[in-house]
Write an enzyme that holds these catalytic residues in place. Structure first.
Site, PDB file in Angstrom:
ATOM      1  N   LYS A  60    -110.129  14.901 -54.864  1.00 51.98           N
ATOM      2  CA  LYS A  60    -110.115  16.263 -54.303  1.00 51.98           C
ATOM      3  C   LYS A  60    -111.379  16.520 -53.488  1.00 51.98           C
ATOM      4  O   LYS A  60    -112.108  17.491 -53.697  1.00 51.98           O
ATOM      5  CB  LYS A  60    -109.923  17.300 -55.396  1.00 51.98           C
ATOM      6  CG  LYS A  60    -108.570  17.181 -56.106  1.00 51.98           C
ATOM      7  CD  LYS A  60    -108.384  18.266 -57.144  1.00 51.98           C
ATOM      8  CE  LYS A  60    -107.003  18.141 -57.805  1.00 51.98           C
ATOM      9  NZ  LYS A  60    -106.875  16.927 -58.642  1.00 51.98           N
ATOM     10  N   GLY A 171     -94.475  17.428 -67.124  1.00 54.49           N
ATOM     11  CA  GLY A 171     -94.859  16.931 -68.438  1.00 54.49           C
ATOM     12  C   GLY A 171     -95.682  17.939 -69.203  1.00 54.49           C
ATOM     13  O   GLY A 171     -95.196  19.012 -69.575  1.00 54.49           O
ATOM     14  N   ARG A 191    -100.606  13.114 -68.775  1.00 55.05           N
ATOM     15  CA  ARG A 191    -100.724  13.100 -70.234  1.00 55.05           C
ATOM     16  C   ARG A 191     -99.428  12.746 -70.951  1.00 55.05           C
ATOM     17  O   ARG A 191     -99.453  12.091 -72.006  1.00 55.05           O
ATOM     18  CB  ARG A 191    -101.234  14.457 -70.723  1.00 55.05           C
ATOM     19  CG  ARG A 191    -102.718  14.668 -70.479  1.00 55.05           C
ATOM     20  CD  ARG A 191    -103.127  16.099 -70.740  1.00 55.05           C
ATOM     21  NE  ARG A 191    -102.705  16.991 -69.661  1.00 55.05           N
ATOM     22  CZ  ARG A 191    -102.785  18.313 -69.711  1.00 55.05           C
ATOM     23  NH1 ARG A 191    -103.254  18.906 -70.809  1.00 55.05           N
ATOM     24  NH2 ARG A 191    -102.413  19.053 -68.686  1.00 55.05           N
TER      25      ARG A 191
END
Length: 214
Positions: A60, A171, A191
């Site tokens: 980022k 998720g 995760r």
């Protein structure tokens, strides 16, 4: 089919390689962020390239053009095939990442809107739309847009057209792959795969839900 991208954030090489090995048959790319890089260094990319999958540096990047350029050069020299940067520093900063990526036959993706709850605080009100339009002008390959807010991603798709959308938040954050897969080019799962007792089975499960891009 929509690609499945593993967000690989464990902080040891042993764990990263174990998880990547188990998931590799079921995924299309690996995204690596700061947790693993700060623990193991950029050389971890050379280890992960053994799986034959594209590696995306999720740093980022968000700085002035010269600093962005220097960071991007390090990323592609390390063997990555893609980089993620922020759009809010401005089009000149994005273009710096795009140029290095394309000079190295890689790709650059720009964060248009983030997937966590706080991502709705500052990236909306027209900001994400402005970033998406800037992506086109800057020649970037696509955007990052949230699986957790498919209605927002649908709006951004209308702006960027056929450029790619990679979508995090599936998720653990609650994004539904069945809903988002038809809107995007890649779903990002972290995760829910790497914290699973069986990362290979978890990756296979998400791979079966990818659907067809519409």
């Amino acid at each position: 089919m929509t690609d499945l991208i593993l967000a690989l954030d464990p902080t040891t090489k042993t764990d990263a390689m174990r998880i990547a090995s188990a998931a590799a048959p079921h995924i299309d790319a690996i995204k690596i962020g700061y947790p693993l890089i700060l623990a193991e260094g950029l050389d971890i990319a050379k280890e992960l390239k053994a799986f034959g999958l594209p590696l995306i540096a999720d740093f980022k990047v968000a700085d002035i053009p010269n600093t962005n350029q220097l960071i991007a050069k390090q990323v592609f020299e390390a063997g990555f095939s893609g980089i993620i940067c922020h759009g809010f520093p401005g089009s000149d900063s994005v273009r710096a990442c795009v140029k290095v990526a394309h000079d190295n036959e890689g790709e650059c993706y720009v964060v248009a809107e983030m997937s966590h709850p706080g991502g709705a605080e500052f990236f909306q009100g027209g900001t994400a739309e402005r970033i998406a339009r800037m992506v086109i002008d800057a020649g970037a390959d696509g955007i990052i847009a949230p699986a957790t807010r498919p209605e927002r991603t649908r709006i951004l798709r209308e702006i960027i057209g056929t450029r790619k959308i990679l979508s995090p938040g599936v998720g653990a954050q609650g994004g539904d792959p069945d809903v988002i897969a038809g809107l995007v080019d890649g779903i990002i799962v972290g995760r829910a795969i790497y914290e699973s007792d069986d990362p290979g089975a978890a990756a296979a499960g998400y791979a079966s839900l990818r659907g067809k891009r519409t």
